[in-house]
Design a protein around this motif. Structure first.
Motif, PDB file in Angstrom:
ATOM      1  N   ASP A  26     -41.748  11.354 -73.797  1.00  0.00           N
ATOM      2  CA  ASP A  26     -42.259  12.670 -74.119  1.00  0.00           C
ATOM      3  C   ASP A  26     -41.333  13.852 -74.211  1.00  0.00           C
ATOM      4  O   ASP A  26     -40.379  14.035 -73.284  1.00  0.00           O
ATOM      5  N   VAL A  74     -40.485  17.506 -75.477  1.00  0.00           N
ATOM      6  CA  VAL A  74     -40.887  18.906 -75.866  1.00  0.00           C
ATOM      7  C   VAL A  74     -39.932  19.846 -76.566  1.00  0.00           C
ATOM      8  O   VAL A  74     -38.711  19.902 -76.077  1.00  0.00           O
ATOM      9  N   SER A 112     -48.235  25.990 -82.356  1.00  0.00           N
ATOM     10  CA  SER A 112     -47.908  24.700 -81.579  1.00  0.00           C
ATOM     11  C   SER A 112     -48.634  23.427 -82.144  1.00  0.00           C
ATOM     12  O   SER A 112     -49.575  23.693 -82.792  1.00  0.00           O
ATOM     13  N   ARG A 161     -48.828  18.952 -81.969  1.00  0.00           N
ATOM     14  CA  ARG A 161     -48.383  17.620 -81.008  1.00  0.00           C
ATOM     15  C   ARG A 161     -48.410  16.417 -82.134  1.00  0.00           C
ATOM     16  O   ARG A 161     -49.161  16.534 -83.069  1.00  0.00           O
ATOM     17  N   PHE A 202     -44.379  17.361 -78.404  1.00  0.00           N
ATOM     18  CA  PHE A 202     -45.030  18.726 -78.078  1.00  0.00           C
ATOM     19  C   PHE A 202     -44.068  19.713 -78.633  1.00  0.00           C
ATOM     20  O   PHE A 202     -43.099  19.930 -77.956  1.00  0.00           O
ATOM     21  N   HIS A 230     -43.711  23.772 -79.699  1.00  0.00           N
ATOM     22  CA  HIS A 230     -44.083  25.134 -79.479  1.00  0.00           C
ATOM     23  C   HIS A 230     -42.993  26.033 -80.122  1.00  0.00           C
ATOM     24  O   HIS A 230     -41.842  25.645 -80.179  1.00  0.00           O
ATOM     25  N   TYR A 288     -45.916  28.634 -76.331  1.00  0.00           N
ATOM     26  CA  TYR A 288     -45.915  27.747 -74.940  1.00  0.00           C
ATOM     27  C   TYR A 288     -46.548  28.622 -73.822  1.00  0.00           C
ATOM     28  O   TYR A 288     -47.306  27.916 -72.962  1.00  0.00           O
ATOM     29  N   LEU A 322     -48.103  20.814 -69.422  1.00  0.00           N
ATOM     30  CA  LEU A 322     -46.973  21.262 -69.849  1.00  0.00           C
ATOM     31  C   LEU A 322     -45.976  22.001 -68.818  1.00  0.00           C
ATOM     32  O   LEU A 322     -44.636  21.738 -69.026  1.00  0.00           O
ATOM     33  N   VAL A 354     -41.905  20.628 -68.382  1.00  0.00           N
ATOM     34  CA  VAL A 354     -40.872  21.167 -68.436  1.00  0.00           C
ATOM     35  C   VAL A 354     -40.089  21.544 -66.988  1.00  0.00           C
ATOM     36  O   VAL A 354     -38.779  21.198 -67.337  1.00  0.00           O
TER      37      VAL A 354
END
Length: 239
Positions: free
Chosen positions: A42, A44, A53, A55, A68, A70, A75, A90, A94
């Motif tokens: 995963d 980001v 944004s 995916r 993901f 942004h 975000y 999210l 993060v």
């Protein structure tokens, strides 16, 4: 295909696909030391060159990858919507994420995510609690009254979701779906999570509903028990 080291693979993916991004994180099971044979990466991305944004899923270096993406403002919209629905996907990614790249933006974004998680979800109103109480009662009645095994299974599934949501949200806890539901229940109360699993496991194994019924009654008791008579939605008060 042989998998590369997770962090190294993630760094290479960022370098190849997002060379000009301002920040990137690797999150998910690999950073929690919970990876399995089917786990993915995963990632980001924070890139101020993007307007929206998005995916994306791909396979690279032997890994399935979920990205993901942004920009440096979008975000925040996801942070807000995640927290409003009490599922901080999210912010959680993060907060737990390992920084892969940082051009002076990640410290502030991580701080923002951590503060949101620590604040917790908005407290349910009395009206919302009463509404959920009614839905649980209604579903329980269907469960008790049903004698069709196929229907019972799906009613039990719905009941499990309603109960887990109720116990977590009435205690100002975040909620989630799938495997994260039981993880959050354990974080809240190990014994309750154990009783919860035992009640539903007993039903799925041999059809015994007693423990689930007791679980519901114990949960609703502090709020006045099962709710049916006198409940209404949208009825206008007489002048």
């Amino acid at each position: 295909m042989k998998r590369n080291n997770a962090i190294e693979a993630a760094r290479q993916i960022v370098d190849q696909h997002f060379p000009n991004c301002k920040g990137a994180l690797l999150a998910g099971s690999v950073v929690r030391n919970e990876a399995t044979e089917t786990s993915d990466l995963d990632i980001v991305i924070f890139d101020n060159h993007l307007e929206e944004s998005y995916r994306e899923s791909l396979k690279e270096f032997g890994w399935p990858v979920e990205i993901f993406v942004h920009n440096l403002t979008s975000y925040k919209t996801f942070f807000k919507s995640d927290c409003e629905r009490a599922r901080p996907s999210l912010p959680q990614m993060v907060t737990e994420g390992i920084i892969l790249k940082d051009v002076g933006v990640m410290e502030e974004i991580k701080k923002e995510a951590q503060e949101l998680l620590e604040k917790g979800p908005k407290e349910w109103s009395d009206e919302t609690i009463r509404l959920k109480q009614y839905f649980i009662t209604d579903t329980l009645d269907d469960f008790i009254g049903s004698s069709q095994r196929a229907e019972e299974i799906f009613i039990a599934n719905a009941l499990a979701e309603l109960l887990s949501e109720f116990i977590l949200r009435t205690n100002r806890r975040w909620i989630a779906a799938s495997k994260w539901t039981i993880r959050l229940l354990k974080q809240y109360d190990e014994k309750y999570a154990k009783d919860f699993v035992e009640a539903f496991d007993r039903f799925y194994r041999n059809g015994d509903k007693k423990q689930i019924i007791q679980l519901v009654d114990d949960l609703l008791q502090p709020y006045g028990g099962r709710l049916f008579e006198g409940f209404s939605i949208g009825k206008k008060k007489e002048k």
